[in-house]
Write a protein that holds these residues in place. Structure first.
Motif, mmCIF file in Angstrom:
data_model
loop_
_atom_site.group_PDB
_atom_site.id
_atom_site.type_symbol
_atom_site.label_atom_id
_atom_site.label_comp_id
_atom_site.label_asym_id
_atom_site.label_seq_id
_atom_site.Cartn_x
_atom_site.Cartn_y
_atom_site.Cartn_z
ATOM 1 N N GLY A 48 5.432 -6.117 -3.687
ATOM 2 C CA GLY A 48 6.621 -5.704 -4.421
ATOM 3 C C GLY A 48 7.224 -6.845 -5.216
ATOM 4 O O GLY A 48 7.675 -6.667 -6.345
ATOM 5 N N ALA A 94 4.947 -7.709 -8.223
ATOM 6 C CA ALA A 94 4.674 -6.625 -9.165
ATOM 7 C C ALA A 94 5.243 -6.951 -10.542
ATOM 8 O O ALA A 94 4.717 -6.494 -11.550
ATOM 9 N N CYS A 130 -2.101 -3.157 -5.420
ATOM 10 C CA CYS A 130 -2.633 -1.863 -4.993
ATOM 11 C C CYS A 130 -4.145 -1.949 -4.843
ATOM 12 O O CYS A 130 -4.901 -1.368 -5.632
ATOM 13 N N SER A 181 5.505 1.143 -2.187
ATOM 14 C CA SER A 181 5.773 2.534 -2.575
ATOM 15 C C SER A 181 5.334 2.848 -4.004
ATOM 16 O O SER A 181 5.087 4.004 -4.316
ATOM 17 N N PHE A 182 5.222 1.851 -4.877
ATOM 18 C CA PHE A 182 4.869 2.137 -6.262
ATOM 19 C C PHE A 182 3.373 2.328 -6.471
ATOM 20 O O PHE A 182 2.936 2.673 -7.554
ATOM 21 N N CYS A 183 2.542 2.103 -5.441
ATOM 22 C CA CYS A 183 1.096 2.298 -5.575
ATOM 23 C C CYS A 183 0.783 3.784 -5.525
ATOM 24 O O CYS A 183 1.343 4.515 -4.708
ATOM 25 N N PRO A 184 -0.122 4.233 -6.398
ATOM 26 C CA PRO A 184 -0.466 5.664 -6.376
ATOM 27 C C PRO A 184 -1.215 6.036 -5.096
ATOM 28 O O PRO A 184 -1.943 5.233 -4.535
#
Length: 148
Positions: free
Chosen positions: A64, A67, A132, A143-146
């Motif tokens: 995070g 990123a 990711c 949380s932002f990873c698909p």
């Protein structure tokens, strides 16, 4: 009997130099030390005092942070300044305490080799870090990873 120079006599330089390398090195140590204090205490505050403290530091926390470009640049500055600052300090110690030219040469070569390895590998980690990674379990990812 050996004569001792007058301690109050002005210092006379034995060898004339045209370089101000040691002066610039000394000035760099002061400036980088102040900047490192800001960088390190900022790093410690964000990692240990915000959120749940040390218990929240995991892969997702680092992913995070890295990123965006701000923390990458922050950590890169901290790495480079700390390594240059420390290498310069150890170089000065080698110059002060290694009396033989050969010993001084070997120690400085090892110091510069270690500096190069750490800086290159550290820089590579910062710039090639994938927040990711493929095949990682979703509960470890930020949380932002698909979702896979």
């Amino acid at each position: 009997m050996t004569a001792v120079d007058n301690p109050r006599a002005p210092y006379v330089r034995q060898k004339a130099t045209r370089s101000n390398y040691e002066l610039y090195s000394w000035m760099f140590m002061r400036a980088s030390g102040v900047l490192l204090l800001v960088l390190i205490f900022g790093h410690l505050f964000v990692n240990l005092m915000t959120g749940e403290g040390v218990h929240s530091i995991d892969f997702a926390f680092v992913a995070g942070k890295w990123a965006g470009p701000f923390w990458k640049v922050w950590d890169l500055l901290m790495l480079w300044l700390a390594m240059i600052h420390g290498t310069n300090g150890v170089r000065t110690i080698i110059n002060d305490y290694a009396s033989k030219d050969g010993t001084r040469l070997v120690l400085k070569a090892l110091l510069y080799l270690a500096f190069t390895i750490v800086v290159v590998l550290g820089t590579l980690v910062i710039f090639t870090f994938d927040p990711c990674p493929p095949g990682a379990t979703q509960d470890l990812l930020p949380s932002f990873c698909p979702a896979v």
